[in-house]
Design an enzyme around this catalytic site. Structure first.
Site, PDB file in Angstrom:
ATOM      1  N   THR A 346      72.252  92.654  32.227  1.00 11.03           N
ATOM      2  CA  THR A 346      71.494  94.017  32.175  1.00 11.03           C
ATOM      3  C   THR A 346      72.124  94.813  33.733  1.00 11.03           C
ATOM      4  OG1 THR A 346      69.668  95.133  33.183  1.00 11.03           O
ATOM      5  CG2 THR A 346      69.624  92.963  33.750  1.00 11.03           C
ATOM      6  N   HIS A 398      64.086  76.950  34.941  1.00  9.78           N
ATOM      7  CA  HIS A 398      64.088  75.625  35.894  1.00  9.78           C
ATOM      8  C   HIS A 398      64.083  74.749  35.087  1.00  9.78           C
ATOM      9  CE1 HIS A 398      66.279  73.714  39.182  1.00  9.78           C
ATOM     10  NE2 HIS A 398      65.918  74.236  40.016  1.00  9.78           N
TER      11      HIS A 398
END
Length: 427
Positions: A346, A398
């Site tokens: 993005t 994560h």
């Protein structure tokens, strides 16, 4: 006579909303002409005429919920008498908008009754209001006689009604009548002088879907973002040196996005877990590189997919991105254009963003954020120099990507962009 049908939706789409009619009963239509647009939670679909003729009747109004292959209206031969529209067919004794439903299918609230009464009186003088205009007039409490009409036949268009609603100059009694009640709750000294208009607008289906997906990601993934910065001077020098030759040969400009896509692809090869996704208790490693490019459109953020970027040239990437931008601007992106993807990029820098923490596009596990290029002083070879710098951000899940892998992935992208020759020579 031929029925106008809703297009067949994909398995992941259960229903849509009738966004707009481009024709009204009595208008001539040609085969292949766009009659209406339907918005789903992913794309906007066009409904086209299958034959020449006249739009005889409509069974659904703008804002109504529609299902796959449901009948929207009827097209007949020239000279066919138009039938009443769905809203005009309502029982006059109940008032023109008394039974009108919103896009969600719920009945109008009691506090909209005075507006409905107003519309009922004015409609006797303005019987040319389309269903969409009637709905706006009723919900906003507008007086049709006070709305400037710009239609080709002196009629009030939807844009006229929206402009009148936003202007606040034609609001009627229900809004002003509520002011004394508010003053009894809020201290008068805290209310600013002058008009304070408000407008309640329902979310589009695409915006609702975006909201749901982003919130699901926040609730599910263990989001973390790592940052770095890149000296864009080598990439800018490369563009400046070869831009004219690039355009002459490929017919498109060399932009930064193709360099970032190429760098991201090389980094994904080196760190396969960043290209992976989570499915239950399994990690799915993808042996291909489909990179989504976030594109802003009038209806919200969309992410079309570049397929197999490891096989694409810089020119091919630039052309595909330009095509996606054109399709997004015109609302022409298809479900195939936006399905899948293993990684996303993005670019908030096009709007002036200095730094951000982008949210991953599930079920992907990472997204790269590009930002504005700003000249800043940096230390280079023991000297302070001014260089065009860009902050980079990598948000990742994560649960499967460790901090070490995320940082090394972003550092590799930085190094490739600061020495583009290595990337182009695959070193």
């Amino acid at each position: 006579m031929a029925d106008i049908k809703v297009p067949v939706f994909s398995e992941s789409v259960s229903e849509g909303s009738l966004l707009a009619w481009h024709k009204k009963p009595g208008d001539a239509v040609k085969r292949g002409e766009v009659l209406a647009e339907i918005e789903t939670d992913k794309v906007v679909l066009e409904v086209t005429a299958l034959q020449d003729g006249v739009l005889v009747s409509v069974a659904k109004n703008e804002g109504d919920t529609v299902l796959s292959e449901e009948t929207l209206g009827v097209v007949g031969e020239a000279g066919s008498a138009p039938a009443p529209s769905a809203s005009a067919a309502a029982d006059p004794a109940a008032g023109p908008v008394a039974n009108e439903t919103s896009a969600g299918g719920t009945a109008a609230q009691p506090d909209s009754a005075p507006a409905g009464s107003l519309l009922g009186n004015e409609a006797t003088r303005r019987d040319d209001l389309s269903p969409a205009v009637r709905k706006i007039v009723a919900e906003q409490g507008l007086n049709p006689a006070q709305i400037p009409a710009t239609g080709p036949r002196g009629n009030i268009t939807k844009a006229d009604a929206v402009a009148a609603a936003q202007g606040g100059g034609t609001q009627q009694g229900p809004q002003t009548a509520a002011a004394p009640a508010q003053a009894s709750v809020t201290p008068a000294a805290s209310i600013p002088a002058g008009a304070r208009p408000e407008q309640r607008v329902p979310m589009t289906r695409i915006r609702q879907r975006i909201s749901e997906r982003l919130k699901d990601v926040q609730n599910t993934a263990a989001l973390l973002t790592t940052f770095n910065e890149v000296n864009m001077k080598p990439a800018m020098d490369l563009r400046k040196k070869y831009q004219d030759q690039f355009v002459a040969k490929h017919g498109t400009k060399l932009g930064f996005m193709s360099l970032f896509v190429r760098a991201a692809t090389e980094a994904l090869k080196a760190f396969p877990v960043v290209n992976a996704s989570v499915e239950g208790k399994d990690i799915i490693y993808h042996g291909y590189y489909d990179i989504g490019i976030a594109v802003a459109s009038e209806r919200g953020l969309v992410v079309p997919i570049l397929r197999d970027t490891d096989t694409m040239s810089l020119a091919g990437i630039e052309k595909q991105i330009a095509e996606f931008a054109t399709k997004a601007k015109g609302g022409k992106l298809t479900l195939d254009d936006m399905s899948g993807g293993t990684f996303s990029i993005t670019n908030g820098g096009t709007f002036g963003s200095m730094m951000s923490t982008p949210i991953i596009n599930a079920p992907q596990s990472a997204i790269l954020g590009m930002h504005n290029i700003i000249e800043r002083p940096i230390a280079q070879n023991g000297q302070v120099v001014i260089a065009p710098m860009m902050y980079l951000a990598l948000s990742y899940d994560h649960r499967i990507i460790d901090g070490k892998e995320a940082v090394q992935f972003l550092v590799m992208i930085k190094n490739l962009l600061e020495d583009p020759a290595r990337m182009l020579l695959e070193l």
